[in-house]
Each structure stands twice: as structure tokens, then as C-alpha cells.
Write a protein that holds these residues in place. Structure first.
Motif, PDB file in Angstrom:
ATOM      1  N   UNK A   1      15.456  -7.797  -5.237  1.00 55.26           N
ATOM      2  CA  UNK A   1      14.799  -8.606  -6.276  1.00 55.26           C
ATOM      3  C   UNK A   1      15.087 -10.086  -6.090  1.00 55.26           C
ATOM      4  N   UNK A   2      16.335 -10.412  -5.793  1.00 53.58           N
ATOM      5  CA  UNK A   2      16.735 -11.816  -5.650  1.00 53.58           C
ATOM      6  C   UNK A   2      16.043 -12.471  -4.459  1.00 53.58           C
ATOM      7  N   UNK A   3      16.047 -11.789  -3.312  1.00 57.37           N
ATOM      8  CA  UNK A   3      15.432 -12.363  -2.115  1.00 57.37           C
ATOM      9  C   UNK A   3      13.910 -12.425  -2.263  1.00 57.37           C
ATOM     10  N   UNK A   4      13.325 -11.423  -2.917  1.00 52.95           N
ATOM     11  CA  UNK A   4      11.888 -11.434  -3.149  1.00 52.95           C
ATOM     12  C   UNK A   4      11.486 -12.611  -4.035  1.00 52.95           C
ATOM     13  N   UNK A   5      12.306 -12.911  -5.043  1.00 53.10           N
ATOM     14  CA  UNK A   5      12.005 -14.034  -5.940  1.00 53.10           C
ATOM     15  C   UNK A   5      12.194 -15.370  -5.238  1.00 53.10           C
ATOM     16  N   UNK A   6      13.296 -15.531  -4.511  1.00 47.71           N
ATOM     17  CA  UNK A   6      13.560 -16.803  -3.824  1.00 47.71           C
ATOM     18  C   UNK A   6      12.544 -17.047  -2.713  1.00 47.71           C
TER      19      UNK A   6
ATOM     20  N   UNK B   1       0.836  -1.202   0.000  1.00 48.94           N
ATOM     21  CA  UNK B   1       0.000   0.000   0.000  1.00 48.94           C
ATOM     22  C   UNK B   1       0.869   1.250   0.000  1.00 48.94           C
ATOM     23  N   UNK B   2       2.176   1.084   0.126  1.00 50.15           N
ATOM     24  CA  UNK B   2       3.141   2.166   0.025  1.00 50.15           C
ATOM     25  C   UNK B   2       4.124   1.841  -1.093  1.00 50.15           C
ATOM     26  N   UNK B   3       4.679   2.860  -1.713  1.00 46.55           N
ATOM     27  CA  UNK B   3       5.673   2.656  -2.763  1.00 46.55           C
ATOM     28  C   UNK B   3       6.936   2.058  -2.143  1.00 46.55           C
ATOM     29  N   UNK B   4       7.309   0.855  -2.579  1.00 45.83           N
ATOM     30  CA  UNK B   4       8.437   0.148  -1.979  1.00 45.83           C
ATOM     31  C   UNK B   4       9.746   0.921  -2.148  1.00 45.83           C
ATOM     32  N   UNK B   5       9.947   1.503  -3.312  1.00 42.60           N
ATOM     33  CA  UNK B   5      11.200   2.219  -3.562  1.00 42.60           C
ATOM     34  C   UNK B   5      11.297   3.514  -2.755  1.00 42.60           C
ATOM     35  N   UNK B   6      10.172   3.976  -2.181  1.00 45.80           N
ATOM     36  CA  UNK B   6      10.182   5.209  -1.397  1.00 45.80           C
ATOM     37  C   UNK B   6      10.477   4.963   0.082  1.00 45.80           C
ATOM     38  N   UNK B   7      10.548   3.707   0.482  1.00 42.70           N
ATOM     39  CA  UNK B   7      10.815   3.379   1.885  1.00 42.70           C
ATOM     40  C   UNK B   7      12.252   3.721   2.259  1.00 42.70           C
TER      41      UNK B   7
ATOM     42  N   UNK C   1      21.680  -2.096 -12.455  1.00 39.35           N
ATOM     43  CA  UNK C   1      20.943  -1.420 -11.392  1.00 39.35           C
ATOM     44  C   UNK C   1      21.792  -1.386 -10.138  1.00 39.35           C
ATOM     45  N   UNK C   2      21.344  -0.596  -9.144  1.00 45.93           N
ATOM     46  CA  UNK C   2      22.132  -0.525  -7.910  1.00 45.93           C
ATOM     47  C   UNK C   2      22.021  -1.821  -7.118  1.00 45.93           C
ATOM     48  N   UNK C   3      22.949  -2.032  -6.228  1.00 47.57           N
ATOM     49  CA  UNK C   3      23.083  -3.310  -5.516  1.00 47.57           C
ATOM     50  C   UNK C   3      21.874  -3.601  -4.640  1.00 47.57           C
ATOM     51  N   UNK C   4      21.335  -2.574  -3.969  1.00 43.61           N
ATOM     52  CA  UNK C   4      20.201  -2.802  -3.077  1.00 43.61           C
ATOM     53  C   UNK C   4      18.992  -3.316  -3.850  1.00 43.61           C
ATOM     54  N   UNK C   5      18.730  -2.746  -5.027  1.00 39.92           N
ATOM     55  CA  UNK C   5      17.619  -3.222  -5.851  1.00 39.92           C
ATOM     56  C   UNK C   5      17.828  -4.668  -6.288  1.00 39.92           C
ATOM     57  N   UNK C   6      19.079  -5.003  -6.608  1.00 42.52           N
ATOM     58  CA  UNK C   6      19.397  -6.365  -7.042  1.00 42.52           C
ATOM     59  C   UNK C   6      19.201  -7.360  -5.910  1.00 42.52           C
TER      60      UNK C   6
ATOM     61  N   UNK D   1       7.345  -8.612  -3.944  1.00 46.95           N
ATOM     62  CA  UNK D   1       7.600  -7.182  -3.808  1.00 46.95           C
ATOM     63  C   UNK D   1       8.785  -6.796  -4.683  1.00 46.95           C
ATOM     64  N   UNK D   2       8.762  -5.579  -5.221  1.00 48.91           N
ATOM     65  CA  UNK D   2       9.835  -5.141  -6.103  1.00 48.91           C
ATOM     66  C   UNK D   2      10.065  -3.646  -5.940  1.00 48.91           C
ATOM     67  N   UNK D   3      11.294  -3.238  -6.126  1.00 45.61           N
ATOM     68  CA  UNK D   3      11.641  -1.821  -6.111  1.00 45.61           C
ATOM     69  C   UNK D   3      11.675  -1.251  -7.530  1.00 45.61           C
ATOM     70  N   UNK D   4      11.022  -1.933  -8.450  1.00 43.28           N
ATOM     71  CA  UNK D   4      10.910  -1.442  -9.817  1.00 43.28           C
ATOM     72  C   UNK D   4      11.846  -2.093 -10.809  1.00 43.28           C
ATOM     73  N   UNK D   5      12.603  -3.104 -10.358  1.00 45.91           N
ATOM     74  CA  UNK D   5      13.600  -3.721 -11.221  1.00 45.91           C
ATOM     75  C   UNK D   5      12.995  -4.763 -12.165  1.00 45.91           C
ATOM     76  N   UNK D   6      11.901  -5.394 -11.753  1.00 45.57           N
ATOM     77  CA  UNK D   6      11.341  -6.515 -12.521  1.00 45.57           C
ATOM     78  C   UNK D   6      10.961  -6.132 -13.944  1.00 45.57           C
ATOM     79  N   UNK D   7      10.302  -5.003 -14.098  1.00 41.25           N
ATOM     80  CA  UNK D   7       9.823  -4.603 -15.409  1.00 41.25           C
ATOM     81  C   UNK D   7      10.911  -4.306 -16.416  1.00 41.25           C
TER      82      UNK D   7
END
Length: 454
Positions: free
Chosen positions: A392-397, A292-298, A384-389, A402-408
Motif C-alpha cells: 500500500x505504501x509503495x503503491x501510494x508513493x 486484470x487479475x486479483x492482486x491479492x491472489x498473486x 494488517x499483515x506487513x506485506x499488504x502494508x 494497485x492495492x491488495x485490499x487494504x485501501x477500503x
């Protein structure tokens, strides 16, 4: 007249040739999931499933994300897929969430079939159960429990959306979000997930209740329904319930105090909306995938907290993934007991067996190793930056979604890596390692030795 004594000789029949597949139960389970993913990929490519053509890789990614109940998407689900396509996605989510083996057992029973020993082993692997005699009753209970919970969720959400949407749209929203939430999939019909309802008590309570109930684990709810008293619950159920309450409460407090002054998140909200937003983001990382909040804005601190929650995940025999909450608690208790020089760590009056501790350690190490390898290769394929990477990896595994915008913006190689992560994450790293490593009999035992570690 000569009489002949004719003796009837038994007719020799050529034995029928039988073809049997000799494979480890985890391999059978893996191939079953793979088969559903491929079938789902082909279905989503059929005419009438999308509003515009999608590529094979996009269809494969969507089907994998649905079957593994992850929720990561490379195309906007709500706008790209038609009602029929979204229905197929919902069915794939339901199959992946409740488990192929649940449907297989119930189907066999309905057709009057018997379950072979090999099939029992595969089902046991899917349910993470040790007692083969309870598999059939467990499968029935899982489907009945899921039907009841999803029915309650559907009626609640339908009643809410009927106040603002046409009947058909309201009912379909309720149907899709109920299945997506209960199975911890995180698929949404809007590009901003559930951000529109950040302050809605009905949506926040219903959606979080659905994915917490699904993520707690069917065995816990079956135990609660049968015993209905804390004292008589199994140790596993007690650990899951108390652990869930503690970890969700801590996460809620941390998210609130970290984000309360962030103008891009909580500081922009008023009154009860602040609490609902903090609550939702605190509990959703445990493999739910909605936001309900923008993940990349956290704030970065909140992001790192979510990484830990995503890695931990939910309960065994649930719609959630991750290393599992009990695994994490076993590791903490084992480490604490070692520091206290206690050779027999215990919880709720029961000692933790060496096998349990070894399995928890192995699962965690395998998960960490797979995550590191994925981050390494994603760092090569994606700019992309390391934090986004890492996120993404932990979210997929953890099949969180959840994504910070990297998936698309993933490359073809990046999509392949994430698809593998989702597949491995749903089946469980330990299950994958089980059939990759053939068990070997131990013929020689060596004298033990104490090595210097740490």
C-alpha cells in the motif's frame, strides 16, 4: 508688464505598492496542486455528484488520488459517483497528469500574457527541464501530443464498447478510461478494474499502449517525432526506450513463469488469455494502477516483483511517478562502474555527470526513507499483515493505485498517511526536499577524507 517664466515641474507620483510572493518554485508547484485538490474535494461534495452522501475525508481522498493520478479509492468509483461526479474526477486526472503548469503556460499565451522569471522557474520545476527557452514550445507540444493520443484511444475504445453497450454508456466508458489510462491514473468504473476483459486483445493492447505512451515521457516522444532516427536521439531518450523494453520484457517472463501454475491467476485461463493477463500485470505496476487479475491472489514472488516495478516508476516529464526509470538505471550503472573501479560511468557514449549521479542517489534515498516512515506509521494505525502494508505504501508513493485490499479498510489516520504519500509521490520527493531545505552558501571548505563504508 512683468513676464513670468513658469517652469513645469514634473508631477511626483507615489509609487504603486506591489505585492510579490517570494517562494521557491517547488513550493509554488506544491501549493498549486494542493489548491486543485481542495477545489476538487469541494466539487465532489456538491449535490448531484454522488449517488449517496460521502464524507469529507472520502471526498478528499478521491480528489487527491485523482489529481496525483494514483487510482487508490476508499469508495467504489463506478457506483458511488454519478456521471457528473465521474466527469469531475476525469478532469482532475487530466489536470494532474498533464500538469498544472502546462495549462498555466498555454492559458497565459492565449491571453497574451508574459511569463515572469519566477513563473518560468516553477514551470521548469514541473517539467523537469533545464532550458527555460523551450518551455513554451514544450507546453504546446505536450497538450497537442496528449490530444492526439487520447483521441486515438477514445475512438478505439468507443468502437469496442459500442458493440456491447448503449451509445451513451459506451462513449462515456471510452472517455473515462482513455483519460485514466493515458494519465496513468488507474481509476476504473468497475470494482474489479478490468478483470472482465482479461482475455480481450483490444482492451489489453489499447489500455497498456495508452499508459506506456503516457509513462514514457513527453520529452521522449517529442524527441522521436522531431528526429525519427535512433542515432540522433538524445541519450535520455535512448535510455528510456531501451530501458522500458528491457524491464517490460523481463517482467513479462517473470510474471508468466511465476504465475502459470497458480490456480487463482494464470492457471485458470486458456490460450491467448494467459499471455494477455501476464502482459497486463507485468506492465501495469509502473504507475498505471489497472489490473486484470486479483492482486491479492498473486504469488508472493510476483508481489515483490511488482513492489520493485512500482518503486521504479516511469519517465521524467510523464504522467507516471516513482523514482523514475532513468534514475534506477543511473544507480545500477554507477554501482557497476564503482565495482569495476571506473571513475567515469557512461551510457551510449556519454559520461554520467557527478550531479546526475548525486541527484539519482538523493532521490532514491529520500524515496526509500519516506516509504520506510510511512510503513512504520501504517503498521501502527492499521491491523494488517506487513506485506499488504508495504504494498500500500509503495503503491501510494509511486502513485500506482494497485492495492491488495487494504485501501477500503483504512482508518482515518491511515487515510491521512496515504493521502500524504500520494501528494509527495506526485510532486517528487526531491521536489519536497528542495523547498524544505533552504540552500546555504558554502563559506568554508574542509579538507577531504576517505571514510570506511560497507
Amino acid at each position: 508688464m512683468t513676464r513670468w517664466n513658469l517652469q513645469r515641474r514634473p508631477v511626483q507620483r507615489t509609487p504603486k505598492s506591489t505585492f510579490k510572493i517570494q517562494a521557491a518554485p517547488p513550493l509554488i508547484l506544491s501549493l498549486s496542486f494542493l489548491g486543485v485538490i481542495i477545489f476538487g474535494t469541494l466539487l465532489l461534495l456538491l449535490p448531484g455528484m454522488t449517488t449517496q452522501p460521502i464524507s469529507i475525508s472520502e471526498s478528499l481522498f478521491t480528489a487527491t488520488s485523482a489529481v496525483t493520478v494514483t487510482g487508490l479509492v476508499v469508495v467504489d468509483t463506478g457506483s458511488i459517483f454519478t456521471t457528473m461526479g465521474l466527469t469531475i474526477i476525469a478532469i482532475l486526472i487530466q489536470i494532474g497528469g498533464l500538469g498544472l503548469m502546462t495549462f498555466a503556460v498555454v492559458t497565459l499565451i492565449a491571453l497574451g500574457g508574459k511569463i515572469s522569471f519566477l513563473q518560468q522557474s516553477a514551470i521548469k520545476e514541473a517539467f523537469n527541464q533545464t532550458d527555460l527557452s523551450t518551455l513554451v514550445s514544450t507546453a504546446k507540444s505536450v497538450l497537442l501530443f496528449a490530444f492526439i493520443v487520447e483521441s486515438i484511444g477514445f475512438v478505439t475504445l468507443a468502437s469496442f464498447w459500442l458493440q456491447s453497450k448503449p451509445v451513451g454508456e459506451a462513449l462515456f466508458h471510452a472517455f473515462f478510461y482513455t483519460i485514466s489510462a493515458f494519465n496513468n491514473a488507474g481509476f476504473a468504473l468497475s470494482a474489479d478494474s478490468l478483470s472482465t476483459y482479461v482475455g480481450s486483445p483490444v482492451i489489453n493492447i489499447t489500455i497498456t499502449a495508452l499508459f506506456i505512451v503516457g509513462g514514457l515521457g513527453f520529452s521522449v516522444w517529442i524527441d522521436l517525432i522531431k528526429k525519427r532516427a535512433w542515432q540522433t536521439l538524445t541519450v535520455y531518450s535512448k535510455i528510456m526506450i531501451s530501458g522500458t523494453v528491457v524491464i517490460n520484457s523481463i517482467a513479462l517472463l517473470l510474471v508468466y513463469f511465476i504465475e502459470k501454475d497458480n490456480p487463482n491467476t494464470l492457471a485458470n485461463l486458456d490460450g491467448a488469455s494467459t499471455f494477455w493477463a501476464a502482459w497486463f500485470q507485468a506492465v501495469t505496476p509502473r504507475t498505471a494502477g489497472f489490473n486484470t487479475l486479483e492482486i491479492s491472489a498473486l504469488e508472493n514472488a510476483t508481489t515483490w516483483l511488482m513492489l520493485l516495478l512500482m518503486f521504479i516508476g516511469g519517465g521524467s516529464m510523464s504522467t507516471a511517478s516513482g523514482i523514475k526509470l532513468v534514475t534506477f538505471i543511473v544507480l545500477i550503472i554507477s554501482a557497476y562502474s564503482y565495482l569495476r573501479r571506473n571513475p567515469s560511468p557512461s551510457l551510449y557514449g556519454r559520461s554520467l555527470s557527478k550531479e546526475t549521479r548525486a541527484k539519482a542517489l538523493a532521490l532514491s534515498l529520500i524515496s526509500a526513507a519516506i516509504t520506510w516512515i510511512a510503513i512504520f506509521f501504517l503498521s501502527i494505525t492499521e491491523k494488517t499483515n506487513l506485506l499488504d502494508t508495504i504494498f500500500e505504501a509503495i503503491s501510494a508513493l509511486g502513485t500506482v493505485g494497485l492495492s491488495r485490499g487494504m485501501t477500503g479498510s483504512l482508518s482515518d489516520a491511515g487515510e491521512a498517511i496515504v493521502i500524504l504519500l500520494m501528494f509527495v509521490g506526485r510532486l517528487g520527493p526531491l521536489t519536497i526536499a528542495y523547498f524544505l531545505a533552504s540552500p546555504m552558501p558554502v563559506r568554508i571548505k574542509y579538507p577531504s577524507d576517505t571514510l570506511t563504508v560497507g
